[in-house]
Design a protein around this motif. Structure first.
Motif, short mmCIF file in Angstrom:
data_model
loop_
_atom_site.label_atom_id
_atom_site.label_comp_id
_atom_site.label_asym_id
_atom_site.label_seq_id
_atom_site.Cartn_x
_atom_site.Cartn_y
_atom_site.Cartn_z
N GLY A 190 0.82 -1.21 0.00
CA GLY A 190 0.00 0.00 0.00
C GLY A 190 0.86 1.26 0.00
O GLY A 190 0.57 2.21 -0.72
N ALA A 227 2.42 1.61 -3.49
CA ALA A 227 1.45 2.08 -4.49
C ALA A 227 1.16 3.57 -4.29
O ALA A 227 1.10 4.34 -5.26
CB ALA A 227 0.16 1.27 -4.41
N PHE A 228 0.99 3.99 -3.04
CA PHE A 228 0.71 5.40 -2.77
C PHE A 228 1.90 6.26 -3.16
O PHE A 228 1.74 7.30 -3.82
CB PHE A 228 0.37 5.59 -1.29
N TRP A 233 2.16 6.66 -6.89
CA TRP A 233 1.14 7.59 -7.38
C TRP A 233 1.57 9.04 -7.12
O TRP A 233 1.47 9.90 -7.99
CB TRP A 233 -0.20 7.28 -6.71
N THR A 246 0.02 15.22 4.51
CA THR A 246 -0.81 14.72 3.41
C THR A 246 -1.70 15.83 2.88
O THR A 246 -1.82 16.03 1.67
CB THR A 246 -1.65 13.52 3.88
N GLU A 290 -9.05 12.29 -2.01
CA GLU A 290 -8.38 11.30 -2.85
C GLU A 290 -7.05 10.87 -2.23
O GLU A 290 -6.71 9.69 -2.24
CB GLU A 290 -8.15 11.84 -4.26
N MET A 291 -6.32 11.82 -1.67
CA MET A 291 -5.05 11.49 -1.01
C MET A 291 -5.29 10.54 0.16
O MET A 291 -4.55 9.57 0.34
CB MET A 291 -4.34 12.75 -0.50
N ILE A 300 -7.80 8.47 0.68
CA ILE A 300 -8.25 7.16 0.21
C ILE A 300 -7.09 6.39 -0.40
O ILE A 300 -6.86 5.23 -0.08
CB ILE A 300 -9.43 7.30 -0.77
N ARG A 301 -6.33 7.03 -1.26
CA ARG A 301 -5.19 6.36 -1.90
C ARG A 301 -4.10 5.98 -0.90
O ARG A 301 -3.39 5.01 -1.10
CB ARG A 301 -4.61 7.21 -3.01
N SER A 302 -4.00 6.76 0.18
CA SER A 302 -2.99 6.44 1.20
C SER A 302 -3.40 5.25 2.05
O SER A 302 -2.59 4.70 2.78
CB SER A 302 -2.75 7.65 2.10
N GLY A 303 -4.68 4.88 1.98
CA GLY A 303 -5.17 3.76 2.77
C GLY A 303 -5.63 4.17 4.16
O GLY A 303 -6.04 3.33 4.95
N THR A 313 -11.35 4.60 3.63
CA THR A 313 -11.93 4.05 2.40
C THR A 313 -12.93 5.06 1.85
O THR A 313 -13.35 5.99 2.55
CB THR A 313 -12.67 2.72 2.69
#
Length: 157
Positions: free
Chosen positions: A5, A8-9, A12, A61, A74-75, A77-80, A83
């Motif tokens: 995770g 992936a973050f 991105w 963030t 979006e940051m 959510i993408r950071s985990g 959700t």
């Protein structure tokens, strides 16, 4: 957060940085320092993220999102951290024809100001500012004539 995770973050965020002209690949490119300065965060926080060592804290963030031009939602959510289900999209609410149960209809901006504790002498300014961020036409519909306004009582948590 798993290492997958975080990877992936970070990938991105790297792509966003490159797309926006930050030279993060060359050692002397200055991109990491430049984005840290523009975001008002420590360069070490940017470096730790790009090296997949740690996830930035919430304030970092938020600041990176602003500089990179992406929604904080979006940051997060993408950071985990959250959700999509945990962090409702405000555009879904504005587009929703269903009124809230608390009001029996969608609250007006004045009622929202009241709920948020905006002082009475600043409510007009609050409404004007918020209207700038609403989709076209939503601002006018968010006002109620004075005689149709429902008093709002804030409840303590």
């Amino acid at each position: 957060m798993t290492s997958q995770g975080l990877d992936a973050f970070a990938a991105w965020v790297e792509d966003l940085m490159r797309e926006r002209g930050y030279d993060i690949d060359s050692p002397r490119g200055g991109g990491k320092s430049r984005i840290a300065d523009e975001a008002g965060v420590h360069r070490a926080a940017v470096t730790r993220l790009l090296q997949r060592q740690s996830m930035p804290d919430l304030e970092t963030t938020r600041r990176l999102a602003r500089v990179l031009g992406v929604p904080v939602r979006e940051m997060l959510i993408r950071s985990g951290r959250l959700t999509a289900e945990e962090l409702a999209d405000p555009h879904d609410y504005l587009a929703s024809p269903a009124p809230s149960a608390e009001f029996g209809r969608r609250p007006t901006l004045e009622e929202v100001a009241d709920l948020l504790g905006v002082p009475a002498d600043r409510r007009d300014m609050f409404v004007r500012v918020v209207e700038q961020f609403l989709p076209d036409g939503a601002g006018a519909a968010a006002h109620a004539p004075e005689d149709e306004r429902v008093p709002v009582v804030a409840t303590g948590d």
